[in-house]
Design an enzyme around this catalytic site. Structure first.
Site, PDB file in Angstrom:
ATOM      1  N   LYS A  54      48.960  84.513  24.570  1.00 55.98           N
ATOM      2  CA  LYS A  54      48.429  85.885  24.533  1.00 55.98           C
ATOM      3  C   LYS A  54      48.856  86.580  23.242  1.00 55.98           C
ATOM      4  O   LYS A  54      48.066  87.271  22.596  1.00 55.98           O
ATOM      5  CB  LYS A  54      48.921  86.669  25.760  1.00 55.98           C
ATOM      6  N   GLN A  98      54.296  89.757  32.725  1.00 53.66           N
ATOM      7  CA  GLN A  98      53.834  88.438  33.152  1.00 53.66           C
ATOM      8  C   GLN A  98      54.327  88.133  34.565  1.00 53.66           C
ATOM      9  O   GLN A  98      55.494  88.327  34.894  1.00 53.66           O
ATOM     10  CB  GLN A  98      54.315  87.368  32.159  1.00 53.66           C
ATOM     11  N   ASP A 121      46.115  94.650  32.411  1.00 54.46           N
ATOM     12  CA  ASP A 121      45.885  93.572  33.381  1.00 54.46           C
ATOM     13  C   ASP A 121      44.963  94.036  34.515  1.00 54.46           C
ATOM     14  O   ASP A 121      44.431  93.217  35.249  1.00 54.46           O
ATOM     15  CB  ASP A 121      47.222  93.141  34.014  1.00 54.46           C
TER      16      ASP A 121
HETATM   17  N1  GUN Z   1      50.182  85.360  35.815  1.00 56.31           N
HETATM   18  C1  GUN Z   1      49.091  84.579  36.016  1.00 56.31           C
HETATM   19  N2  GUN Z   1      47.985  85.192  35.565  1.00 56.31           N
HETATM   20  C2  GUN Z   1      48.375  86.388  35.068  1.00 56.31           C
HETATM   21  C3  GUN Z   1      47.678  87.464  34.459  1.00 56.31           C
HETATM   22  O1  GUN Z   1      46.453  87.461  34.283  1.00 56.31           O
HETATM   23  N3  GUN Z   1      48.450  88.513  34.068  1.00 56.31           N
HETATM   24  C4  GUN Z   1      49.786  88.545  34.264  1.00 56.31           C
HETATM   25  N4  GUN Z   1      50.442  89.636  33.864  1.00 56.31           N
HETATM   26  N5  GUN Z   1      50.458  87.565  34.842  1.00 56.31           N
HETATM   27  C5  GUN Z   1      49.751  86.493  35.232  1.00 56.31           C
END
Ligand code: GUN
Length: 289
Positions: A54, A98, A121
């Site tokens: 990311k 995350q 998110d």
């Molecule tokens: N863990 C798995 N997928 C995601 C996501 O799209 N965002 C976040 N913050 N954590 C995740």
């Protein structure tokens, strides 16, 4: 039939390029640099890879990216304090915590603390509610990425029967909502771990979205001939990444299918950039810059 492969990498690349163009325009006109702050708690290796990907995508698109890395022993109060500091920092436009968080931390409490206007998110209940009402602020990245893939690939959803396997807050629930909402207009069935004879539901699916996290769970003979198969699963089996769908037999029957890797995964990151840019544009506007 041999399915058309839906190239998530290519569609994501297009989406990322649009975000890069937007970020440059914002920077040129206002001096504001779109900024994503990522928070990673603990040592989960898969989470570390996701967060790194990311951040690299942010930097490649001309965004600013900062990482707040905390040990697994971090307490809830400390994490909450960090989120509050990021909320208050006008230089930060998007906040990503995350998941999963280490045991002992109340995930809802942390996600609820993120300022909804920085919740790129799309996990905050206010943003979930707005999405459910069909007036979205930030759509959760993975289901939004799937919708983008369907759209770009010219796959009609209206009147189709979509079956979503999985009911997580991150993918299954919002995926079902987006497919059913006005404009997408699919008829949606949600299957989950307590569903009896999931195969029978899958065989009725014009569009099948697998988001349960079990490698090769969906069998080739569960696929209706000509169906569109979207595989959200990313499962590490030995040194290989595997989806939730048994790909080769499914691709023999489907009309279109997403591979793993190179399908939905890249779209999640691309939509995160799109959301972060949107947050930056909004916040730049609200500060009168
Ligand atoms: N863990 C798995 N997928 C995601 C996501 O799209 N965002 C976040 N913050 N954590 C995740």
């Amino acid at each position: 039939m041999t399915a058309t492969v839906i190239d998530g990498k290519q569609i994501a690349q297009q989406t990322r390029a649009e975000a890069a163009t937007g970020a440059l325009a914002l920077r040129t006109s206002t001096g504001v640099i779109a900024h994503l702050a990522a928070v990673l708690v603990g040592e989960d290796p898969a989470s570390a890879v996701y967060v790194r990907n990311k951040r690299v995508a942010c930097e490649n698109a001309g965004f600013k990216s900062t990482l707040h890395r905390l040990p697994a022993s971090t307490g809830q109060a400390e994490l909450l304090t960090l989120v509050q500091a990021l909320n208050a920092d006008s230089d930060v436009h998007g906040i990503l915590v995350q998941l999963p968080l280490p045991k002992g931390i109340d995930t809802s409490l942390i996600l609820d603390a993120i300022l909804p206007s920085k919740d790129v998110d799309g996990f905050h209940p206010e943003n979930v509610g707005l999405m459910q009402q069909g007036r979205p602020r930030f759509l959760p990245c993975t289901p939004a990425g799937v919708m983008r893939m369907l759209e770009v690939s010219g796959i009609e959803t209206a009147g189709k029967h979509a079956v979503v396997i999985g009911r997580s807050d991150i993918v299954g629930k919002p995926m079902a909502a987006l497919l059913a909402q006005k404009g997408a207009d699919a008829t949606v069935t949600i299957c989950h771990s307590r569903t009896r004879d999931i195969g029978a539901f899958c065989r009725e699916a014009d569009i099948l979205v697998a988001a349960l996290g079990i490698p090769r769970f969906v069998q080739g003979d569960w696929i209706k001939p000509g169906a569109v198969v979207i595989d959200v699963g990313i499962n590490r089996v030995g040194d290989k990444l595997m989806g939730d769908v048994d790909y080769l037999p499914a691709a023999e029957v489907a009309s279109a299918i997403t591979p793993v890797p190179g399908g939905v995964g890249p779209m999640t990151i691309a939509m995160l950039l799109a959301n972060t840019l949107q947050a930056a544009i909004k916040l730049a506007g609200s500060h009168g810059r």
